[in-house]
Design a protein around this motif. Structure first.
Motif, PDB file in Angstrom:
ATOM      1  N   GLY A   1       0.481  10.638  -1.350  1.00  0.00           N
ATOM      2  CA  GLY A   1      -0.850  11.324  -1.188  1.00  0.00           C
ATOM      3  C   GLY A   1      -0.926  11.857   0.304  1.00  0.00           C
ATOM      4  O   GLY A   1      -2.065  12.496   0.783  1.00  0.00           O
ATOM      5  N   SER A   2      -0.135  11.814   1.016  1.00  0.00           N
ATOM      6  CA  SER A   2       0.032  12.015   2.697  1.00  0.00           C
ATOM      7  C   SER A   2      -0.109  13.565   2.737  1.00  0.00           C
ATOM      8  O   SER A   2       0.491  14.529   2.047  1.00  0.00           O
ATOM      9  CB  SER A   2       1.039  11.446   3.508  1.00  0.00           C
TER      10      SER A   2
ATOM     11  N   GLY B   1      -2.258  12.725   7.608  1.00  0.00           N
ATOM     12  CA  GLY B   1      -1.785  11.568   7.107  1.00  0.00           C
ATOM     13  C   GLY B   1      -0.500  11.277   7.808  1.00  0.00           C
ATOM     14  O   GLY B   1       0.031  11.587   8.588  1.00  0.00           O
ATOM     15  N   PRO B   2       0.097   9.980   7.483  1.00  0.00           N
ATOM     16  CA  PRO B   2       1.443   9.416   8.034  1.00  0.00           C
ATOM     17  C   PRO B   2       2.539  10.459   7.535  1.00  0.00           C
ATOM     18  O   PRO B   2       2.697  10.892   6.421  1.00  0.00           O
ATOM     19  CB  PRO B   2       1.575   8.027   7.401  1.00  0.00           C
TER      20      PRO B   2
ATOM     21  N   ASN C   1       1.033  -1.154   0.179  1.00  0.00           N
ATOM     22  CA  ASN C   1      -0.041   0.003   0.186  1.00  0.00           C
ATOM     23  C   ASN C   1       0.752   1.289  -0.023  1.00  0.00           C
ATOM     24  O   ASN C   1       1.545   1.539   0.872  1.00  0.00           O
ATOM     25  CB  ASN C   1      -0.899   0.058   1.143  1.00  0.00           C
ATOM     26  N   GLU C   2       1.070   1.784  -1.349  1.00  0.00           N
ATOM     27  CA  GLU C   2       1.826   3.083  -1.380  1.00  0.00           C
ATOM     28  C   GLU C   2       1.401   4.417  -0.496  1.00  0.00           C
ATOM     29  O   GLU C   2       2.222   5.142  -0.288  1.00  0.00           O
ATOM     30  CB  GLU C   2       2.050   3.499  -2.943  1.00  0.00           C
ATOM     31  N   ARG C   3       0.380   4.273   0.094  1.00  0.00           N
ATOM     32  CA  ARG C   3      -0.209   5.376   0.896  1.00  0.00           C
ATOM     33  C   ARG C   3      -0.010   5.140   2.432  1.00  0.00           C
ATOM     34  O   ARG C   3      -0.422   5.832   3.235  1.00  0.00           O
ATOM     35  CB  ARG C   3      -1.749   5.494   0.467  1.00  0.00           C
TER      36      ARG C   3
ATOM     37  N   GLN D   1       0.402   6.512  11.466  1.00  0.00           N
ATOM     38  CA  GLN D   1      -0.634   6.295  10.490  1.00  0.00           C
ATOM     39  C   GLN D   1      -1.629   7.725  10.657  1.00  0.00           C
ATOM     40  O   GLN D   1      -1.191   8.278  11.537  1.00  0.00           O
ATOM     41  CB  GLN D   1      -1.600   5.379  10.706  1.00  0.00           C
ATOM     42  N   GLY D   2      -2.524   7.921   9.709  1.00  0.00           N
ATOM     43  CA  GLY D   2      -3.327   9.225   9.761  1.00  0.00           C
ATOM     44  C   GLY D   2      -4.504   9.243  10.651  1.00  0.00           C
ATOM     45  O   GLY D   2      -4.344   8.292  11.530  1.00  0.00           O
ATOM     46  N   GLY D   3      -5.042  10.635  10.863  1.00  0.00           N
ATOM     47  CA  GLY D   3      -6.224  10.589  11.733  1.00  0.00           C
ATOM     48  C   GLY D   3      -5.713  10.617  13.290  1.00  0.00           C
ATOM     49  O   GLY D   3      -6.582  10.387  14.035  1.00  0.00           O
TER      50      GLY D   3
END
Length: 234
Positions: free
Chosen positions: A106-107, A221-222, A61-63, A80-82
């Motif tokens: 995309g981060s 994001g990460p 998962n490249e994201r 990780q995000g959030g």
């Protein structure tokens, strides 16, 4: 004649020293490479994803990131995000800042000087210069887009060099705004001598003060940060 020439040269050098910038004090590294000592969280600690670890792009998962076990070098990572934002216990005024960061595809994160003035961290790789906005990598968020797109590919380390001047106060009143004297990304000059009308939305307090912490955004994001060097300016 020799003496007069020497004095003239000394005077010229003194003036140029004043023009070229403030002198620096001793460098300070807020991340000890072992744990989160010296850092505070903005918000609920139970939601935090900040860790002292090493990471790499997730091969599936490249994201996303995956943690590298038994790494020799640890970084300040929002794995990780959030999550929540993180900031230094120490407060600063005028500083020279160097910091490296790593993003998956995309981060989104941000570097907040004094906890209030954001330099955007975003995966903007490959975006044309004429399409850059105040939300792209290296932007002064909400204030000025970067002059050029110097973004590297996701998964590659990148580096900011920032010279920042804190707002000035007298008798409790602001008499001069905060100013980004210089912002470089990967050796490319993005901003020079940009005044900030006020704090960036999403800052630590939403208020301006003579000093404040360094804050990294962690609720998007990460991201991983390393080689964080803060040098106060006299």
């Amino acid at each position: 004649m020799v003496r007069a020439g020497f004095l003239g040269l000394a005077l010229w050098l003194g003036v140029m020293a004043g023009v070229s910038g403030q002198s620096r004090e001793e460098a300070y590294r807020p991340f000890n490479g072992k744990d989160l000592s010296g850092w505070k969280l903005k918000g609920n600690a139970a939601k935090s994803h900040w860790k002292a670890v090493a990471v790499k792009l997730d091969p599936t998962n490249e994201r996303a990131f995956v943690i590298v076990p038994d790494a020799q070098e640890l970084w300040l990572c929002n794995v990780q995000g959030g999550g929540v934002d993180i900031y230094t216990e120490e407060k600063f005024g005028d500083i020279h800042l160097e910091v490296e960061f790593l993003l998956p595809k995309g981060s989104n994160s941000g570097v907040y000087l004094m906890g209030e003035y954001e330099v955007q961290v975003l995966d903007s790789y490959g975006k044309p210069d004429n399409k850059l906005t105040q939300g792209d990598l290296g932007a002064l968020y909400g204030a000025a887009p970067p002059k050029k797109n110097a973004a590297r590919k996701p998964g590659e380390w990148q580096k900011f060099v920032i010279e920042f001047q804190a707002p000035r106060f007298a008798n409790g009143q602001k008499i001069a705004p905060a100013r980004f004297r210089k912002v470089e990304l990967n050796g490319v000059l993005l901003h020079e001598n940009v005044e900030m009308k006020g704090p960036t939305p999403g800052g630590l307090t939403g208020k301006e003060a003579p000093t404040g912490p360094l804050m990294f955004q962690g609720d998007h994001g990460p991201v991983a940060y390393r080689n964080i060097i803060i040098t106060p300016l006299k």
